[in-house]
Design a protein around this motif. Structure first.
Motif, PDB file in Angstrom:
ATOM      1  N   HIS A  43       0.817  -1.210   0.049  1.00  0.00           N
ATOM      2  CA  HIS A  43      -0.013   0.178   0.106  1.00  0.00           C
ATOM      3  C   HIS A  43       0.747   1.274  -0.017  1.00  0.00           C
ATOM      4  O   HIS A  43       0.287   2.355   0.395  1.00  0.00           O
ATOM      5  CB  HIS A  43      -1.055   0.034   1.391  1.00  0.00           C
ATOM      6  CG  HIS A  43      -2.052  -1.261   1.144  1.00  0.00           C
ATOM      7  ND1 HIS A  43      -3.189  -0.963   0.348  1.00  0.00           N
ATOM      8  CD2 HIS A  43      -1.991  -2.275   1.648  1.00  0.00           C
ATOM      9  CE1 HIS A  43      -3.654  -1.808   0.622  1.00  0.00           C
ATOM     10  NE2 HIS A  43      -2.878  -3.017   1.234  1.00  0.00           N
ATOM     11  N   GLN A  44       2.145   1.128  -0.181  1.00  0.00           N
ATOM     12  CA  GLN A  44       2.943   2.551  -0.116  1.00  0.00           C
ATOM     13  C   GLN A  44       2.701   3.419  -1.111  1.00  0.00           C
ATOM     14  O   GLN A  44       3.026   4.449  -0.798  1.00  0.00           O
ATOM     15  CB  GLN A  44       4.409   1.814  -0.378  1.00  0.00           C
ATOM     16  CG  GLN A  44       4.643   1.394  -1.670  1.00  0.00           C
ATOM     17  CD  GLN A  44       6.184   0.847  -1.810  1.00  0.00           C
ATOM     18  OE1 GLN A  44       7.133   1.602  -1.166  1.00  0.00           O
ATOM     19  NE2 GLN A  44       6.479  -0.059  -2.372  1.00  0.00           N
ATOM     20  N   TYR A  45       2.024   3.126  -2.198  1.00  0.00           N
ATOM     21  CA  TYR A  45       1.635   4.300  -3.146  1.00  0.00           C
ATOM     22  C   TYR A  45      -0.028   4.570  -3.121  1.00  0.00           C
ATOM     23  O   TYR A  45      -0.323   5.126  -3.897  1.00  0.00           O
ATOM     24  CB  TYR A  45       1.922   3.526  -4.787  1.00  0.00           C
ATOM     25  CG  TYR A  45       3.522   3.474  -4.910  1.00  0.00           C
ATOM     26  CD1 TYR A  45       4.433   4.634  -4.585  1.00  0.00           C
ATOM     27  CD2 TYR A  45       3.716   2.303  -4.815  1.00  0.00           C
ATOM     28  CE1 TYR A  45       5.645   4.165  -4.826  1.00  0.00           C
ATOM     29  CE2 TYR A  45       5.327   1.886  -4.974  1.00  0.00           C
ATOM     30  CZ  TYR A  45       6.066   2.901  -5.180  1.00  0.00           C
ATOM     31  OH  TYR A  45       7.599   2.769  -5.074  1.00  0.00           O
ATOM     32  N   ASP A  46      -0.511   4.085  -2.104  1.00  0.00           N
ATOM     33  CA  ASP A  46      -2.139   4.426  -2.180  1.00  0.00           C
ATOM     34  C   ASP A  46      -2.115   5.868  -1.709  1.00  0.00           C
ATOM     35  O   ASP A  46      -1.377   6.439  -0.909  1.00  0.00           O
ATOM     36  CB  ASP A  46      -2.637   3.874  -1.008  1.00  0.00           C
ATOM     37  CG  ASP A  46      -3.037   2.288  -1.457  1.00  0.00           C
ATOM     38  OD1 ASP A  46      -2.348   1.730  -2.340  1.00  0.00           O
ATOM     39  OD2 ASP A  46      -3.352   1.363  -0.447  1.00  0.00           O
ATOM     40  N   ALA A  47      -3.293   6.502  -2.498  1.00  0.00           N
ATOM     41  CA  ALA A  47      -3.559   7.855  -2.064  1.00  0.00           C
ATOM     42  C   ALA A  47      -4.057   8.305  -0.944  1.00  0.00           C
ATOM     43  O   ALA A  47      -3.463   9.174  -0.150  1.00  0.00           O
ATOM     44  CB  ALA A  47      -4.390   8.363  -3.244  1.00  0.00           C
TER      45      ALA A  47
END
Length: 184
Positions: A43-47
């Motif tokens: 989830h490191q790139y979840d907004a």
């Protein structure tokens, strides 16, 4: 049969200052494990960074590998944003220590920049303002609450353009009528 989960909450005064600081833990946290690290990697790139932070805290309130139930997630979402952030600092300190080191490359020139500090040097013990306070409006008294981690999570999912619209949305969410219903 799984044991019922119980996440005790702190006393939450309606008015007055609130305790803060690294020693004033609110959640029954345990150290990060590979289970949470895998979640963060996925989830490191979840907004919606608020949702990611809230979920990691909820996962660290239950045994490793156990899915947190809605009661645990709700307890995390009910924290004030500042309380949630203090719990994240506490989790980071207990899992990885107080020393923070970062290396970031400049997107323009490519030069590496390094920074380091200790979480122990941060002044986190100032307390919080009142959780709720009255606001006289015409013949009624509205109540204003500080935003919660759940409010922030919902705000990040809302399709709202611009900072002014976000502030209006948030204000409508934290203002309550005398009957307790939100204005927004």
């Amino acid at each position: 049969m799984a044991a019922r989960e119980r996440v005790p909450g702190p006393p939450r005064p309606e008015t007055g200052g609130r305790p803060a600081g690294p020693a004033a833990g609110i959640l029954p946290l345990r150290e990060l494990t590979g289970w949470e690290e895998e979640y963060l990697s996925r989830h490191q790139y979840d907004a919606n960074t608020a949702r990611t932070c809230n979920e990691v805290l909820a996962r660290c309130c239950v045994p490793p590998g156990t899915e947190p139930g809605e009661q645990v997630r709700a307890r995390v979402r009910d924290l004030l944003v500042a309380e949630r952030d203090l719990e994240l600092v506490r989790l980071r300190r207990m899992s990885l220590g107080a020393e923070v080191e970062a290396r970031v490359e400049c997107s323009t020139c490519g030069e590496a920049n390094e920074a380091g500090f200790s979480l122990d040097d941060l002044d986190l013990g100032r307390g919080f303002p009142a959780v709720r306070t009255g606001l006289p409006v015409d013949d009624d008294e509205l109540t204003v609450s500080l935003p919660t981690a759940g409010d922030q999570e919902v705000l990040f999912d809302a399709d709202i353009d611009g900072p002014a619209e976000r502030r209006t949305w948030l204000l409508a969410r934290v203002l309550r009528r005398p009957d307790g219903t939100a204005l927004g």
